[in-house]
Motif scaffolding. Structure first.
Motif, short mmCIF file in Angstrom:
data_model
loop_
_atom_site.label_atom_id
_atom_site.label_comp_id
_atom_site.label_asym_id
_atom_site.label_seq_id
_atom_site.Cartn_x
_atom_site.Cartn_y
_atom_site.Cartn_z
N UNK A 1 -10.04 0.72 0.34
CA UNK A 1 -10.51 0.88 1.72
C UNK A 1 -9.95 -0.24 2.61
N UNK A 2 -9.91 -1.44 2.08
CA UNK A 2 -9.36 -2.57 2.83
C UNK A 2 -7.88 -2.33 3.11
N UNK B 1 -13.50 8.85 -4.91
CA UNK B 1 -14.41 7.76 -4.58
C UNK B 1 -13.55 6.57 -4.15
N UNK B 2 -14.16 5.62 -3.46
CA UNK B 2 -13.43 4.46 -2.93
C UNK B 2 -13.69 3.22 -3.76
N UNK B 3 -12.64 2.53 -4.11
CA UNK B 3 -12.72 1.16 -4.61
C UNK B 3 -12.61 0.28 -3.36
N UNK C 1 -5.16 8.76 7.24
CA UNK C 1 -6.26 9.69 7.05
C UNK C 1 -6.66 9.71 5.58
N UNK C 2 -7.95 9.55 5.32
CA UNK C 2 -8.48 9.72 3.96
C UNK C 2 -9.05 11.12 3.86
N UNK D 1 0.86 -1.18 0.00
CA UNK D 1 0.00 0.00 0.00
C UNK D 1 0.90 1.23 0.00
N UNK D 2 0.67 2.12 -0.95
CA UNK D 2 1.40 3.38 -1.04
C UNK D 2 0.41 4.52 -0.88
#
Length: 113
Positions: free
Chosen positions: A80-81, A74-76, A95-96, A53-54
């Motif tokens: 999110x996982x 938007x989230x795929x 943080x998103x 994850x980057x």
């Protein structure tokens, strides 16, 4: 159904328009001495074998704490996982951020993980 998605991913190291807008926001925070440093795609986290994850931005606050900021329109599901797994594995704040519409006051909405 409204499917406004990019036809392909940008090359590593290239920002989309939302990420560029957030970079400008981070630059303002740096000038105001709210943050000390930031780097686009500055850190990469191993989540499992062959799974990484980057985050979009690594951000250092003026107190030395590191935060990882993920800029989303938007989230795929997999994204999110990945941020949730990273938040469980690594001792820093994830943080998103999502750009808030001008009609809603502008700025950035945040979600902590």
């Amino acid at each position: 159904m409204n499917n406004h998605r990019a036809l392909g991913r940008l090359k590593s190291g290239q920002m989309n328009k939302t990420e560029e807008a957030y970079r400008l926001h981070l630059e303002e925070l740096k000038i105001a001495k709210v943050i000390a440093w930031y780097k686009f795609e500055g850190m990469k986290f191993r989540l499992a074998d062959n799974t990484f994850y980057t985050p979009d931005f690594a951000v250092m606050k003026t107190d030395g704490c590191l935060e990882m900021h993920e800029v989303k329109g938007f989230w795929e599901d997999d994204a999110r996982v990945k941020i949730k797994v990273a938040a469980d594995l690594y001792p820093m704040q994830f943080i998103a951020v999502k750009k808030r519409a001008k009609k809603d006051g502008g700025g950035w909405e945040t979600e902590l993980f």
